[in-house]
Write a protein that holds these residues in place. Sequence first.
Motif, mmCIF file in Angstrom:
data_model
loop_
_atom_site.group_PDB
_atom_site.id
_atom_site.type_symbol
_atom_site.label_atom_id
_atom_site.label_comp_id
_atom_site.label_asym_id
_atom_site.label_seq_id
_atom_site.Cartn_x
_atom_site.Cartn_y
_atom_site.Cartn_z
ATOM 1 N N LEU A 112 0.861 -1.186 0.000
ATOM 2 C CA LEU A 112 0.000 0.000 0.000
ATOM 3 C C LEU A 112 0.899 1.238 0.000
ATOM 4 C CD1 LEU A 112 -2.497 -1.106 2.833
ATOM 5 C CD2 LEU A 112 -2.620 -1.573 0.370
ATOM 6 N N PRO A 113 0.363 2.407 -0.409
ATOM 7 C CA PRO A 113 1.199 3.620 -0.393
ATOM 8 C C PRO A 113 1.910 3.825 0.947
ATOM 9 C CG PRO A 113 -0.823 4.061 -1.586
ATOM 10 C CD PRO A 113 -0.955 2.664 -1.044
ATOM 11 N N LYS A 114 1.216 3.572 2.080
ATOM 12 C CA LYS A 114 1.871 3.804 3.372
ATOM 13 C C LYS A 114 2.980 2.772 3.637
ATOM 14 C CE LYS A 114 -1.239 1.344 6.635
ATOM 15 N NZ LYS A 114 -0.535 0.063 6.555
ATOM 16 N N ASP A 115 2.827 1.579 3.092
ATOM 17 C CA ASP A 115 3.898 0.576 3.243
ATOM 18 C C ASP A 115 5.178 1.064 2.574
ATOM 19 O OD1 ASP A 115 2.190 -1.217 4.562
ATOM 20 O OD2 ASP A 115 1.465 -2.034 2.644
ATOM 21 N N PHE A 116 5.007 1.714 1.417
ATOM 22 C CA PHE A 116 6.184 2.224 0.713
ATOM 23 C C PHE A 116 6.757 3.458 1.417
ATOM 24 C CE2 PHE A 116 4.833 -0.538 -2.762
ATOM 25 C CZ PHE A 116 6.057 -0.995 -3.212
ATOM 26 N N GLU A 117 5.881 4.279 2.051
ATOM 27 C CA GLU A 117 6.382 5.445 2.798
ATOM 28 C C GLU A 117 7.258 5.000 3.963
ATOM 29 O OE1 GLU A 117 2.897 7.700 3.947
ATOM 30 O OE2 GLU A 117 2.386 7.904 1.813
ATOM 31 N N GLU A 118 6.857 3.890 4.603
ATOM 32 C CA GLU A 118 7.571 3.437 5.802
ATOM 33 C C GLU A 118 8.840 2.669 5.479
ATOM 34 O OE1 GLU A 118 4.487 1.250 7.787
ATOM 35 O OE2 GLU A 118 3.366 3.091 8.241
ATOM 36 N N ALA A 119 8.948 2.140 4.273
ATOM 37 C CA ALA A 119 10.093 1.272 3.951
ATOM 38 C C ALA A 119 11.159 2.049 3.181
ATOM 39 C CB ALA A 119 9.607 0.097 3.117
ATOM 40 N N ASP A 120 12.413 1.653 3.400
ATOM 41 C CA ASP A 120 13.493 2.216 2.591
ATOM 42 C C ASP A 120 13.819 1.174 1.522
ATOM 43 O OD1 ASP A 120 15.698 3.328 1.464
ATOM 44 O OD2 ASP A 120 17.040 2.849 3.137
ATOM 45 N N VAL A 121 13.388 1.451 0.298
ATOM 46 C CA VAL A 121 13.528 0.427 -0.738
ATOM 47 C C VAL A 121 14.683 0.712 -1.700
ATOM 48 C CG1 VAL A 121 11.078 -0.155 -0.612
ATOM 49 C CG2 VAL A 121 11.843 1.487 -2.337
ATOM 50 N N ALA A 122 15.358 1.861 -1.513
ATOM 51 C CA ALA A 122 16.441 2.228 -2.446
ATOM 52 C C ALA A 122 17.531 1.152 -2.453
ATOM 53 C CB ALA A 122 17.026 3.578 -2.061
ATOM 54 N N GLY A 123 17.854 0.686 -3.632
ATOM 55 C CA GLY A 123 18.912 -0.302 -3.777
ATOM 56 C C GLY A 123 18.510 -1.713 -3.366
ATOM 57 N N LYS A 124 17.226 -1.909 -3.036
ATOM 58 C CA LYS A 124 16.773 -3.210 -2.527
ATOM 59 C C LYS A 124 15.936 -3.963 -3.570
ATOM 60 C CE LYS A 124 18.088 -1.778 1.693
ATOM 61 N NZ LYS A 124 17.187 -1.053 2.590
ATOM 62 N N LEU A 125 15.766 -5.248 -3.287
ATOM 63 C CA LEU A 125 14.788 -6.063 -4.019
ATOM 64 C C LEU A 125 13.504 -6.014 -3.199
ATOM 65 C CD1 LEU A 125 16.630 -9.343 -5.038
ATOM 66 C CD2 LEU A 125 15.010 -8.104 -6.475
ATOM 67 N N VAL A 126 12.436 -5.561 -3.800
ATOM 68 C CA VAL A 126 11.202 -5.319 -3.059
ATOM 69 C C VAL A 126 10.168 -6.395 -3.372
ATOM 70 C CG1 VAL A 126 9.234 -3.756 -2.873
ATOM 71 C CG2 VAL A 126 11.549 -2.841 -2.906
#
Length: 459
Positions: A112-126
């Motif tokens: 969800l949009p808030k899941d992405f706000e809370e996570a640091d996904v830069a450089g990661k496999l999501v």
Amino acid sequence: MTTLHTNLVGDAYTSTHHWDLLCDLVDLDNRMAGQEGEVEGAELVKDAFETHGLREVAINEFGIPGWWRESSSLTVEHDRTHEFDAQHETVALPGTPSGDVDAELVDVGYGLPKDFEEADVAGKLVMASSMTPDDYGRWIHRAEKYGAAARGGAVGFLFRNHLDGNLPPTGSIGKEDGPGDIPAVGVSKEVGDRLVRYCGSGETTARLTVNCRNEPATSRNIEAVVGPDTDEEVLVTAHVDAHDVGEGANDNGVGTVLVAEIGRLLVEMEDDLETRVRCLVFGSEEVGLFGAYHWAETHDMDAVKCIFNMDGAGYSRTADVYTHGFDPMGEAFAEVREELDVPVEIHDKIRPHSDHWPFVQKGVAGMQGRSIAGESGRGWGHTHGDTLDKLDVRDLRDLAVVFTAGVYKLAEADREIPHKSVAEIRDATVEQGFEPGMRNSGTWPFDGEGQTTAAEADR
Ligand SMILES: [Zn+2]
């Protein structure tokens, strides 16, 4: 007195034309947009139109960004090395670029949009689930989750199924003019749950390798007409392309064979038909509604009285139709419900998915014909499980009768079905909560002149 003569209903209830064509379509094995099976599928539809006595049968080609599956694998380090490279574990999502990335694996839950706000996904496999919780208020499409991951700087994307059965979900993440930004695969629920467990018990790294071919390709629409030579026409549509992992039996073999069957039955009662009906089977729906956008961009929309598009029909005999607020279309089907005394679910909501949407977004009166399915979500759709054995010829017969009667009524000369303004459609789309998701996935069509095609639109 019913709309369809009883002898025609008898014909429909003993017909196997749709089922036989469906068998031929699934036996092509792979009807992926722009590939050989889609070409052969188009020929089968053309043959059926000709055999059934429709006129002006034609195939028209257009260009698409083609995509060919090669191999993909996911290697996960958690205490030991785990390899997930079987077809029941992972499948590359159409439109993915090739890639080979090695990174920390991050689970963003539902995505969800808030899941992405809370996570640091830069450089990661999501990794995100294919599910949207019931109480969230709107369905979050795969393309929106993928887009959020790519914008956040993720290097790869895993789309995990929420349904059992070792069925990794597929679905396009390509763009209008070529592949998506980061490599992406679907993983089965079983693999996904295991990866959720790994992520929950300490840092987990993974290597995602995707090999595929992205090159321009040619797709095609198949069309034919029945009825009088009128200024306006009613479009009866579906899409013949299908995802390569299953048989595309339900999505959208059923819609395709129902177009041919409705055409056949209308030929039988052609003298009574008051408006020309165009049977129109699109290519390349699954990778961005390319066939429908191409047709809508190259024809006069004022000559289209309305479009009845079938996608998502076949898992039961109970018709389930969406009018997008074009009430006279719903009224036609309410009359059919009354006359035949069978259930028909009629909804007035917007569905900005599938091939009616390029028309409806221009204000053209449009409706989607589906049938009630036992479960929410895509079910077998977009997996290896979309196969013929889940379907029943008796459901096709029931649907053919209800839909043919509905189309016949839509074609009545004195049944006025006014188009709406683009602003009215836009406002309804906003009111019903679709705007944020469509903007997030880059498919909001109402800002400028241009048309948008993207994977978000599929069904
Ligand atoms: Zn479909």
